[in-house]
Design a protein around this motif. Structure first.
Motif, mmCIF file in Angstrom:
data_model
loop_
_atom_site.group_PDB
_atom_site.id
_atom_site.type_symbol
_atom_site.label_atom_id
_atom_site.label_comp_id
_atom_site.label_asym_id
_atom_site.label_seq_id
_atom_site.Cartn_x
_atom_site.Cartn_y
_atom_site.Cartn_z
ATOM 1 N N MET A 200 16.863 -14.228 14.151
ATOM 2 C CA MET A 200 16.890 -12.967 13.410
ATOM 3 C C MET A 200 15.496 -12.733 12.842
ATOM 4 N N PHE A 201 15.122 -11.461 12.748
ATOM 5 C CA PHE A 201 13.769 -11.147 12.279
ATOM 6 C C PHE A 201 13.735 -9.761 11.649
ATOM 7 N N GLY A 202 12.921 -9.629 10.633
ATOM 8 C CA GLY A 202 12.744 -8.336 9.990
ATOM 9 C C GLY A 202 11.801 -8.456 8.813
ATOM 10 N N TYR A 203 11.819 -7.471 7.939
ATOM 11 C CA TYR A 203 10.890 -7.430 6.817
ATOM 12 C C TYR A 203 11.539 -6.860 5.567
ATOM 13 N N SER A 204 11.042 -7.331 4.430
ATOM 14 C CA SER A 204 11.242 -6.645 3.166
ATOM 15 C C SER A 204 9.994 -5.799 2.942
ATOM 16 N N VAL A 205 10.183 -4.512 2.734
ATOM 17 C CA VAL A 205 9.051 -3.590 2.658
ATOM 18 C C VAL A 205 9.030 -2.894 1.297
ATOM 19 N N THR A 206 7.834 -2.776 0.744
ATOM 20 C CA THR A 206 7.634 -2.044 -0.508
ATOM 21 C C THR A 206 6.732 -0.849 -0.244
ATOM 22 N N GLY A 207 7.104 0.290 -0.794
ATOM 23 C CA GLY A 207 6.302 1.494 -0.665
ATOM 24 C C GLY A 207 6.106 2.146 -2.013
ATOM 25 N N VAL A 208 5.383 3.239 -2.018
ATOM 26 C CA VAL A 208 5.160 3.999 -3.248
ATOM 27 C C VAL A 208 5.511 5.464 -3.001
ATOM 28 N N ALA B 233 12.185 7.225 5.111
ATOM 29 C CA ALA B 233 13.365 8.071 4.947
ATOM 30 C C ALA B 233 13.494 8.613 3.527
ATOM 31 N N MET B 234 12.878 7.929 2.563
ATOM 32 C CA MET B 234 12.892 8.416 1.179
ATOM 33 C C MET B 234 11.722 9.353 0.910
ATOM 34 N N GLY B 235 10.826 9.492 1.905
ATOM 35 C CA GLY B 235 9.620 10.289 1.710
ATOM 36 C C GLY B 235 8.465 9.476 1.173
ATOM 37 N N GLY B 236 8.611 8.126 1.173
ATOM 38 C CA GLY B 236 7.603 7.258 0.596
ATOM 39 C C GLY B 236 6.531 6.814 1.574
ATOM 40 N N ARG B 237 5.543 6.094 1.042
ATOM 41 C CA ARG B 237 4.455 5.535 1.847
ATOM 42 C C ARG B 237 4.528 4.019 1.762
ATOM 43 N N PRO B 238 4.827 3.334 2.868
ATOM 44 C CA PRO B 238 4.920 1.870 2.846
ATOM 45 C C PRO B 238 3.548 1.239 2.635
ATOM 46 N N ILE B 239 3.485 0.170 1.824
ATOM 47 C CA ILE B 239 2.192 -0.465 1.552
ATOM 48 C C ILE B 239 2.180 -1.980 1.801
ATOM 49 N N THR B 240 3.291 -2.675 1.561
ATOM 50 C CA THR B 240 3.318 -4.126 1.774
ATOM 51 C C THR B 240 4.621 -4.548 2.444
ATOM 52 N N ALA B 241 4.593 -5.734 3.057
ATOM 53 C CA ALA B 241 5.786 -6.268 3.716
ATOM 54 C C ALA B 241 5.816 -7.783 3.600
ATOM 55 N N MET B 242 7.037 -8.340 3.582
ATOM 56 C CA MET B 242 7.276 -9.787 3.627
ATOM 57 C C MET B 242 8.205 -10.045 4.812
ATOM 58 N N ALA B 243 7.823 -10.995 5.668
ATOM 59 C CA ALA B 243 8.615 -11.285 6.866
ATOM 60 C C ALA B 243 9.810 -12.175 6.541
ATOM 61 N N ILE B 244 10.922 -11.925 7.235
ATOM 62 C CA ILE B 244 12.141 -12.730 7.108
ATOM 63 C C ILE B 244 12.496 -13.222 8.512
ATOM 64 N N VAL C 42 2.550 -3.528 14.390
ATOM 65 C CA VAL C 42 3.100 -2.293 13.816
ATOM 66 C C VAL C 42 2.687 -2.157 12.351
ATOM 67 N N LEU C 43 2.742 -3.268 11.614
ATOM 68 C CA LEU C 43 2.309 -3.214 10.217
ATOM 69 C C LEU C 43 0.852 -2.770 10.126
ATOM 70 N N THR C 44 0.006 -3.361 10.973
ATOM 71 C CA THR C 44 -1.416 -3.022 10.952
ATOM 72 C C THR C 44 -1.643 -1.563 11.313
ATOM 73 N N GLU C 45 -0.937 -1.096 12.351
ATOM 74 C CA GLU C 45 -1.079 0.290 12.794
ATOM 75 C C GLU C 45 -0.723 1.280 11.692
ATOM 76 N N ASN C 46 0.246 0.886 10.854
ATOM 77 C CA ASN C 46 0.713 1.793 9.802
ATOM 78 C C ASN C 46 0.165 1.447 8.419
ATOM 79 N N LYS C 47 -0.886 0.604 8.409
ATOM 80 C CA LYS C 47 -1.596 0.254 7.176
ATOM 81 C C LYS C 47 -0.669 -0.366 6.131
#
Length: 320
Positions: free
Chosen positions: A120-128, A66-77, A100-105
């Motif tokens: 409950m489940f989700g992720y903390s995601v970092t992009g560039v 949504a910010m126009g970024g490219r996601p690169i890493t994730a941490m599961a919660i 889904v993470l693998t599909e989107n690199k």
């Protein structure tokens, strides 16, 4: 939640913080590189644990797109009870998310789990992102038109699933909608140099549109007849299958919305309906809107121009 905190000392590299209620934070590392960071997790909204994991992953990643970024890493919660449920369920949830993470690199780095009765489940995601190409909810300008990439209604359909009131074809369309990634919209943001964007999630269409209107200091006019709805959602709203978010979202936007009496009351309920992995809301100049819409419809066939941006008036949003 963060609104009561004192502001930190000014940091020129903090390009997007929590003060504008944007989808993710953006922190500049150098002139041509910034980090995009976000976090999201929620309770199950579908019966199948694999699909739940997939939806949770996309819901988290969408904030970076949504910010126009490219996601690169994730941490599961993860919140999951130690007793009473088969751990194979958690395995399926995490397997769905990983797919889904693998599909989107997006590389999974690890995560954290807590013993809790409520799943409950989700992720903390970092992009560039290039700091000069960030789309925020503060970028809408008078004269822009508003495009929504996906239909709404996932909240009431999830409630319908919980009470066994949603027909299989309605559930299938809702899941398909949630599982359509926002990366294509992120590509459009870059191609068309879109400066204003947000994803429609927990605060619903009106809540996130209100945030954009306030952050951009404009008024947004929505044409209710053009807002795409997931099949069956209107009927479920009419049957009262609402989430608790209906009430809290109405309270969130307060009196800053004017809704014409001609708008169907059940449709209004959907406008306050919290979405999961919802569509992106993009504001773009009117002269480029049709071209952008044609491009979006290759991946989002229900994408639609739903309104326009005007100079700031008495109300932040007008729905007609």
């Amino acid at each position: 939640m963060l609104s009561g905190l004192e502001r930190q000392p000014f940091d020129p590299n903090l390009l997007v913080g929590f003060d504008k209620a944007d989808d993710a934070g953006v922190y500049r590392l150098r002139d041509d590189l910034a980090l995009v960071q976000t976090l999201d997790f929620f309770t199950p909204i579908v019966d199948d644990p694999f699909d739940y994991g997939r939806i949770a992953a996309l819901n988290s990643i969408n904030d970076v797109w949504a910010m126009g970024g490219r996601p690169i890493t994730a941490m599961a919660i993860t919140c999951f009870p130690k007793k009473g449920l088969d751990f194979a369920i958690l395995g399926e949830i995490m397997r769905g998310g990983l797919s889904v993470l693998t599909e989107n690199k997006v590389a999974l780095l690890g995560g954290h789990s807590v013993d809790n009765e409520q799943i409950m489940f989700g992720y903390s995601v970092t992009g560039v992102i290039d700091p000069n190409k960030v789309a925020t909810n503060a970028g809408a300008r008078a004269g822009d038109v508003l495009i929504l990439t996906k239909p709404i209604g996932t909240g009431v359909i999830s409630t319908g699933i919980k009470f066994a009131k949603a027909a299989p074809e309605i559930v299938a369309e809702s899941i398909a909608t949630m599982l359509t990634p926002g990366k294509y919209a992120a590509e459009a943001i870059a191609e068309f140099d879109v400066k204003a964007a947000t994803d429609v999630t927990g605060f619903a269409l009106l809540g996130h549109t209100w945030e954009m209107a306030c952050a951009s200091n404009v008024t947004i006019e929505i044409d209710a007849t053009r807002v795409p709805l997931i099949k069956g959602a209107l009927e479920l709203a009419g049957a009262g299958l609402l989430t608790s978010g209906d009430k809290t979202n109405r309270e969130y936007v307060g009196e800053q919305i004017q809704i014409a009496s001609t708008v169907d009351s059940n449709q209004v309920k959907l406008f306050y309906d919290p979405q999961t992995a919802g569509g992106l809301l993009l504001a773009i100049s009117a002269d480029r809107a049709e071209e952008l819409l044609r491009g979006l419809r290759r991946n989002y066939p229900r994408a639609e121009i739903i309104g326009r941006v005007t100079e700031r008036a008495a109300k932040a949003i007008s729905v007609k």
